[in-house]
Write an enzyme that holds these catalytic residues in place. Structure first.
Site, PDB file in Angstrom:
ATOM      1  N   GLY A  58       7.826  33.632  13.006  1.00  0.00           N
ATOM      2  CA  GLY A  58       6.599  33.085  12.427  1.00  0.00           C
ATOM      3  C   GLY A  58       5.438  33.268  13.376  1.00  0.00           C
ATOM      4  N   PRO A  59       4.231  33.024  12.899  1.00  0.00           N
ATOM      5  CA  PRO A  59       3.035  33.200  13.731  1.00  0.00           C
ATOM      6  C   PRO A  59       3.005  32.185  14.878  1.00  0.00           C
ATOM      7  CG  PRO A  59       2.483  32.253  11.599  1.00  0.00           C
ATOM      8  CD  PRO A  59       3.920  32.610  11.537  1.00  0.00           C
ATOM      9  N   PRO A  60       2.145  32.408  15.873  1.00  0.00           N
ATOM     10  CA  PRO A  60       2.060  31.465  17.007  1.00  0.00           C
ATOM     11  C   PRO A  60       1.595  30.089  16.557  1.00  0.00           C
ATOM     12  CG  PRO A  60       0.924  33.537  17.492  1.00  0.00           C
ATOM     13  CD  PRO A  60       1.246  33.555  16.030  1.00  0.00           C
ATOM     14  N   GLY A  61       2.104  29.057  17.244  1.00  0.00           N
ATOM     15  CA  GLY A  61       1.606  27.703  17.008  1.00  0.00           C
ATOM     16  C   GLY A  61       2.241  26.962  15.866  1.00  0.00           C
ATOM     17  N   VAL A  62       3.321  27.520  15.264  1.00  0.00           N
ATOM     18  CA  VAL A  62       3.913  26.807  14.126  1.00  0.00           C
ATOM     19  C   VAL A  62       5.088  25.923  14.552  1.00  0.00           C
ATOM     20  CG1 VAL A  62       3.204  28.452  12.358  1.00  0.00           C
ATOM     21  CG2 VAL A  62       5.369  28.801  13.537  1.00  0.00           C
ATOM     22  N   GLY A  63       5.390  25.881  15.861  1.00  0.00           N
ATOM     23  CA  GLY A  63       6.404  24.933  16.342  1.00  0.00           C
ATOM     24  C   GLY A  63       7.800  25.491  16.487  1.00  0.00           C
ATOM     25  N   LYS A  64       7.909  26.792  16.736  1.00  0.00           N
ATOM     26  CA  LYS A  64       9.251  27.390  16.863  1.00  0.00           C
ATOM     27  C   LYS A  64       9.978  26.879  18.112  1.00  0.00           C
ATOM     28  CE  LYS A  64       7.598  31.629  16.860  1.00  0.00           C
ATOM     29  NZ  LYS A  64       6.161  31.348  16.711  1.00  0.00           N
ATOM     30  N   THR A  65       9.283  26.891  19.237  1.00  0.00           N
ATOM     31  CA  THR A  65       9.913  26.475  20.496  1.00  0.00           C
ATOM     32  C   THR A  65      10.239  24.986  20.485  1.00  0.00           C
ATOM     33  OG1 THR A  65       8.687  28.196  21.665  1.00  0.00           O
ATOM     34  CG2 THR A  65       9.620  26.454  22.995  1.00  0.00           C
ATOM     35  N   SER A 107       0.463  47.146   0.622  1.00  0.00           N
ATOM     36  CA  SER A 107       0.208  46.082  -0.347  1.00  0.00           C
ATOM     37  C   SER A 107      -1.252  45.984  -0.801  1.00  0.00           C
ATOM     38  CB  SER A 107       0.687  44.729   0.198  1.00  0.00           C
ATOM     39  OG  SER A 107       0.007  44.419   1.394  1.00  0.00           O
ATOM     40  N   LYS A 156       0.705  35.022   2.396  1.00  0.00           N
ATOM     41  CA  LYS A 156      -0.465  35.488   1.638  1.00  0.00           C
ATOM     42  C   LYS A 156      -0.970  34.394   0.701  1.00  0.00           C
ATOM     43  CE  LYS A 156       0.777  40.386   1.842  1.00  0.00           C
ATOM     44  NZ  LYS A 156       1.281  41.550   1.118  1.00  0.00           N
TER      45      LYS A 156
END
Length: 772
Positions: free
Chosen positions: A354-361, A677, A720
């Site tokens: 996912g994109p940065p800052g979404v809480g993966k870590t 797309s 999107k």
């Protein structure tokens, strides 16, 4: 045999002693029976028969317990000792054999026959005598009990029988062997038997000497080693190293015993410890071996934490730490459920994309907390050396294990949650390909015997729960991606960001900046304004920075006594943070001719793209600008070809491509753009420009176009859709085959958007363009 007239005589049983004829010796007599026999002898003619007991331990021997052949002896002297025993001096006279026993009580009285010596040939006896003399002389040289004087006392004896008896008396023989000599009346046989016995004794003495020398050498070597060790200790003490290596070796040995290693690893550790003990401390190899042993001891081999398999507990913690992210939470709960049922399960290998800052870590940390496991993190961003993963060979200076073994050492257990951060940002160069080294780590079928170049012994990673994070799947090699279970985390919606702000970000920043809820408060509309007009991102990292900035400014106002309590409203935000950085949304303000809104998938989540078409008089030249990739350029060519094939249906001049130059531009020219797309968006903008029909401002679209006008499915529909929702669009045209992806889109977004499924460009144009 000579005299056959039987004569009576007292018999004195001897214990372990045999008296030969012509032999003079002292005997101590203590048994009552023997003393009485002695007294009887003294009354008569001072003679008695000395015969030896078969078993020396018997105190009261019977008739059968005494050898029948003995020696007639003459008592030369008798002395009574203070302890009650009688000491006698006897001289052996001649051999005799008991023919019958007259009495056994109070002492033995027996009838006997004298045994005369039988001689052989004179020359044979002389030869045997010389041989016996020679053998005995050699024997006295090697024997410790006999000496030269002993030999001198017998060398002048010329009588064969007497020589044999005297030699026999000097030898340390078994009772039975001495008795055999006494019983042998044929003199040559007696001499021959003695020669054999002396020869055997010499052999035994030679062997004893060899063994003694061996033992002596061994003792000398041990003493030498002891002496050298003591010297070494003294030298080390002088140099200030009081205990030297000894204390270190003892400590390492203790650590190896306590480490709980598998048997093969323990064997290796002891082998290396043995080497370490032998290598001088000043040697460079000494520190290498010690370092290796310390790593072997430090790594967890069997220590394991117990999983908390309570599903409800895990769900509470995951919900407490993160809002949304349902798929990941569900996957963790599934894992716990299966483990609870099976009690054994290989650690899953999840990849959060996912994109940065979404809480993966932070999500990986929460998973560890939820199941009560140790958490360890290793960042792979920028790693381009295979040795970073697999470790260096011990032959290199400064060698150490790779990041995986280092991580296990930090965790201290064999079943931690191991976060492999930024797995998509590993590079490769001449030093090797670290992503290929990761193949073994992340393969559930192989990682039970992971091989690290430094450790050299296989290590079991099968119980580790690996969680990898990535921003972009395209940069992860296929074989590596195949080993992981990919879970996509898209950007957050406005509603989700509002929840996250109120439940997590704002309380955290208020606390970190020394404030309290009583001193600072945020209104919901102010938070929404921050989300819409001061940040444009998929995650919440930048949003948190804005909250931090507002908290700092509020702290300054409170400290300077400007205000006692700060309430952040919409007006306050603009006053504190300045004018909005972004225009809310990307939707067009009014319907446009030759401009269509497309939806794009980027590393930061989703975004909207306004694709513009400009026509001018010319010769049919097609110009594409906006830093487009090859695939996007080809989509533009396909859109143009489709429009040319449908000029009649679309009511367009069929020669337009010869009279007009077409310029297609995608704004934000500094940002690279690629992918198929945008195909239907380009075609829609082109048709709009050629037919002069405006494109509806509230419509966004995504889909790949073919030359026959078919609309093919695309990826990243969730991202999107989020960007469309954020941009204020109300209708989205999507490929029919993407119907399956609609369930991934949050409900709040689905309620705010109308999804129209299309499979041909004619349908797209019907929905996107205003009627003529």
């Amino acid at each position: 045999m000579g005299d056959t007239n039987e004569k009576q005589i007292p018999l004195l049983p001897l214990r372990g002693v045999i008296v030969y004829p012509s032999m003079v010796m002292h005997l101590d007599v203590g048994r009552d029976q023997s003393v009485k026999a002695l007294e009887k002898s003294m009354v008569e003619d001072n003679k008695l028969l000395l015969a030896t007991q078969r078993d020396a331990a018997k105190d009261t021997p019977g008739e059968d317990d005494i050898f029948s052949t003995g020696t007639i002896a003459y008592i030369k002297q008798m002395v009574k000792l203070p302890n009650g025993t009688v000491r006698i001096l006897v001289e052996g006279l001649e051999r005799a054999k008991v023919s019958s026993v007259e009495q056994t009580e109070p002492y033995f009285m027996v009838n006997y026959d004298i045994l005369d010596d039988e001689h052989g040939e004179d020359t044979e006896e002389q030869a045997l005598m010389r041989m016996l003399d020679s053998q005995f002389q050699e024997f006295t040289k090697v024997s410790k009990k006999l000496n030269k004087e002993t030999y001198n006392s017998i060398k002048d004896i010329e009588e064969p029988s007497r020589l044999a008896d005297i030699v026999a008396s000097h030898l340390s023989l078994k009772t039975q062997q001495k008795q055999n000599i006494l019983e042998t009346v044929y003199v040559p046989d007696r001499l021959d038997y003695l020669i054999q016995l002396i020869h055997n004794e010499k052999e035994v003495l030679g062997m004893e000497k060899k063994i003694g020398q061996r033992v002596k050498k061994s003792m000398e070597r041990t003493q030498k080693e002891y002496y050298l060790r003591e010297q070494l200790k003294a030298i080390q003490k002088e140099l200030g190293d009081r205990d030297g290596k000894n204390s270190e070796v003892a400590q390492l040995k203790e650590k190896i015993e306590e480490a709980g290693m598998p048997e093969r690893i323990e064997k290796t550790a002891y082998k290396e410890l043995d080497r370490y003990e032998r290598v001088p401390q000043s040697s460079a190899e000494s520190s290498v071996i010690r370092n290796y042993i310390e790593w072997l001891v430090a790594i967890p081999w069997t220590k394991e934490t117990e999983d908390n398999l309570d599903i409800h507990h895990a769900e509470e913690i995951l919900d407490e730490d993160h809002y949304g992210l349902e798929k990941v939470k569900e996957r963790v709960l599934e894992y716990l459920s299966v483990q609870q049922l099976t009690q054994s399960l290989k650690g899953p290998i999840l990849c959060l994309v996912g994109p940065p800052g979404v809480g993966k870590t932070s999500l990986a940390k929460s998973v560890a907390r939820a199941i009560d496991r140790k958490f360890v993190r290793s960042s792979l961003g920028g790693v381009r050396d295979e040795a970073e993963i697999r470790g260096h060979r011990r032959t290199y200076v400064g060698a150490m294990p790779g990041r995986i073994i280092q991580g296990m050492n930090k965790a201290g257990t064999v079943n931690p949650v191991f976060l492999l951060d930024e797995i998509d940002k590993m590079a490769s160069d001449f030093r090797g390909d670290p992503s290929s080294a990761m193949l073994e780590v992340l393969d559930p079928e192989q990682n039970n015997s992971f091989s690290d170049h430094f450790i050299e012994e296989s290590y079991d990673l099968s119980k580790v729960m690996f969680i990898a994070t990535a921003n972009n799947l395209q940069t992860i090699p296929g074989p590596l991606l195949d080993r992981m279970e990919v879970i996509s985390i898209a950007g957050y919606t406005e509603v989700e960001k509002l929840h996250i702000s109120k439940e997590h970000l704002i309380p955290k920043q208020i606390k970190e900046n020394g404030l309290t809820k009583g001193k600072m408060q945020f209104k919901d509309e102010a938070i929404l304004k921050l989300i819409r007009m001061y940040t444009r991102e998929a995650g919440v990292r930048n949003l948190e920075r804005q909250f931090a900035s507002l908290c700092r400014k509020s702290a300054k106002m409170i400290v300077s006594n400007e205000k006692k309590r700060v309430v952040i409203t919409e007006a306050q935000i603009e006053k504190l943070l300045g004018k909005p950085k972004f225009r809310y949304g990307q939707a067009e303000v009014e319907n446009q001719i030759g401009a269509a809104t497309g939806l794009a998938y980027t590393q930061a989540g989703g975004d909207t793209l306004s694709i513009e078409v400009s026509l001018s008089k010319g010769t049919g030249k097609l110009t594409l600008t906006g830093k487009l990739g090859d695939v996007m350029k080809e989509s533009a060519q396909a859109a143009l070809s489709y429009v040319r094939s449908r000029t009649e249906e679309l009511n367009i001049d069929e020669d337009f491509y010869e009279k007009l130059d077409i310029h297609i531009h995608v704004p934000e020219g500094a940002t690279p753009k690629d992918g198929p797309s945008a195909g239907i968006t380009m075609a829609t903008a082109l048709v709009s420009a050629l037919t002069n029909r405006p494109v509806k401002k509230e419509v966004g679209m995504t889909g790949e176009i073919t030359l026959r006008g078919r609309v093919l499915p695309i990826g990243g529909l969730k991202e999107k859709s989020l960007s469309a929702h954020r941009a204020g669009l109300t209708t989205i045209l999507i490929p029919e085959e993407n119907d399956k992806d609609l369930e991934d889109i949050p409900e709040s977004v689905r309620e705010g958007l109308t999804f129209i499924k299309v499979n041909h460009l004619d349908q797209v144009l019907d929905h996107a363009l205003l009627k003529e």
